[in-house]
Write a protein that holds these residues in place. Sequence first.
Motif, mmCIF file in Angstrom:
data_model
loop_
_atom_site.group_PDB
_atom_site.id
_atom_site.type_symbol
_atom_site.label_atom_id
_atom_site.label_comp_id
_atom_site.label_asym_id
_atom_site.label_seq_id
_atom_site.Cartn_x
_atom_site.Cartn_y
_atom_site.Cartn_z
ATOM 1 N N TYR A 1 52.760 -15.785 80.363
ATOM 2 C CA TYR A 1 53.702 -16.841 80.688
ATOM 3 C C TYR A 1 53.118 -18.186 80.259
ATOM 4 O O TYR A 1 51.905 -18.341 80.116
ATOM 5 C CB TYR A 1 54.061 -16.818 82.168
ATOM 6 C CG TYR A 1 53.571 -18.006 82.979
ATOM 7 C CD1 TYR A 1 52.337 -17.982 83.608
ATOM 8 C CD2 TYR A 1 54.362 -19.139 83.094
ATOM 9 C CE1 TYR A 1 51.899 -19.065 84.335
ATOM 10 C CE2 TYR A 1 53.924 -20.228 83.821
ATOM 11 C CZ TYR A 1 52.688 -20.185 84.441
ATOM 12 O OH TYR A 1 52.247 -21.264 85.156
ATOM 13 N N ILE A 2 54.030 -19.144 80.067
ATOM 14 C CA ILE A 2 53.622 -20.492 79.718
ATOM 15 C C ILE A 2 54.494 -21.485 80.482
ATOM 16 O O ILE A 2 55.679 -21.234 80.720
ATOM 17 C CB ILE A 2 53.717 -20.733 78.187
ATOM 18 C CG1 ILE A 2 53.081 -22.072 77.810
ATOM 19 C CG2 ILE A 2 55.165 -20.654 77.700
ATOM 20 C CD1 ILE A 2 52.835 -22.211 76.315
ATOM 21 N N SER A 3 53.900 -22.589 80.873
ATOM 22 C CA SER A 3 54.630 -23.665 81.521
ATOM 23 C C SER A 3 55.087 -24.663 80.459
ATOM 24 O O SER A 3 54.273 -25.117 79.652
ATOM 25 C CB SER A 3 53.726 -24.375 82.533
ATOM 26 O OG SER A 3 54.273 -25.628 82.897
ATOM 27 N N SER A 4 56.378 -24.993 80.466
ATOM 28 C CA SER A 4 56.872 -25.963 79.490
ATOM 29 C C SER A 4 56.443 -27.380 79.849
ATOM 30 O O SER A 4 56.537 -28.282 79.029
ATOM 31 C CB SER A 4 58.398 -25.894 79.393
ATOM 32 O OG SER A 4 58.994 -26.375 80.583
ATOM 33 N N SER A 5 55.957 -27.587 81.073
ATOM 34 C CA SER A 5 55.559 -28.925 81.517
ATOM 35 C C SER A 5 54.149 -29.284 81.073
ATOM 36 O O SER A 5 53.922 -30.360 80.513
ATOM 37 C CB SER A 5 55.651 -29.008 83.041
ATOM 38 O OG SER A 5 56.967 -28.796 83.474
ATOM 39 N N ASP A 6 53.202 -28.373 81.351
ATOM 40 C CA ASP A 6 51.810 -28.711 81.059
ATOM 41 C C ASP A 6 51.106 -27.716 80.143
ATOM 42 O O ASP A 6 49.905 -27.841 79.868
ATOM 43 C CB ASP A 6 50.999 -28.843 82.358
ATOM 44 C CG ASP A 6 51.001 -27.583 83.194
ATOM 45 O OD1 ASP A 6 50.600 -27.649 84.366
ATOM 46 O OD2 ASP A 6 51.412 -26.514 82.682
ATOM 47 N N GLY A 7 51.853 -26.697 79.646
ATOM 48 C CA GLY A 7 51.259 -25.745 78.729
ATOM 49 C C GLY A 7 50.331 -24.729 79.349
ATOM 50 O O GLY A 7 49.661 -23.972 78.652
ATOM 51 N N ASP A 8 50.277 -24.701 80.677
ATOM 52 C CA ASP A 8 49.441 -23.722 81.365
ATOM 53 C C ASP A 8 49.874 -22.315 80.958
ATOM 54 O O ASP A 8 51.067 -22.042 80.833
ATOM 55 C CB ASP A 8 49.582 -23.908 82.874
ATOM 56 C CG ASP A 8 48.633 -23.026 83.660
ATOM 57 O OD1 ASP A 8 49.030 -22.526 84.740
ATOM 58 O OD2 ASP A 8 47.491 -22.816 83.202
#
Length: 131
Positions: A50-57
Motif C-alpha cells: 500500500y501507499i499513502s497519497s499524502s506522504d508516500g508512506d
Amino acid sequence: EVQLVESGGGLVQAGGSLRLSCAASGLISDGYAIAWFRQPPGKKREGISYISSSDGDTYYADSVKGRFTISIDNAKNTVYLEINSLKPEDTAVYYCAAQPFAELKSGVVAIPLREHDFGSWGPGTQVAVSS
C-alpha cells in the motif's frame, strides 16, 4: 467513490518483470490509501502493498518485500506496482483498491492489509508466470 482500473498484466517467464498500473477516475492525490491485493488460483485474496497519497508512506508484505515497488504519480492519478524477479507463485489476479484515510477506522491502514477496509476496487489484471 473513485473508479479504479488496473492494466499491465500478462504472461511472463520466471525472472522477468512487469509494471502494473492502477488508474483512478477521481482525485486521489490527497488523503488516500491505495493498496494492491492479489488472488492466486484457488486461494484467498492477499494484501501485498500500500501507499499513502499524502506522504508516500509504503508497506510491503513479507512475500513480496525486495521484489515489488509501489509508487504513485499524483498528477496522473495513477499508482504503479513494479514487479521484478517474477516467480511462478506470483501468478494471480492483481487488484488495486483505495480508501480515503478519513473513512478508515482510526484513520490508519491496518497491517496486514484487510479487504474490508477498502471501498473502491478495480476489476483486476491477470499475471501469469511460467517456469
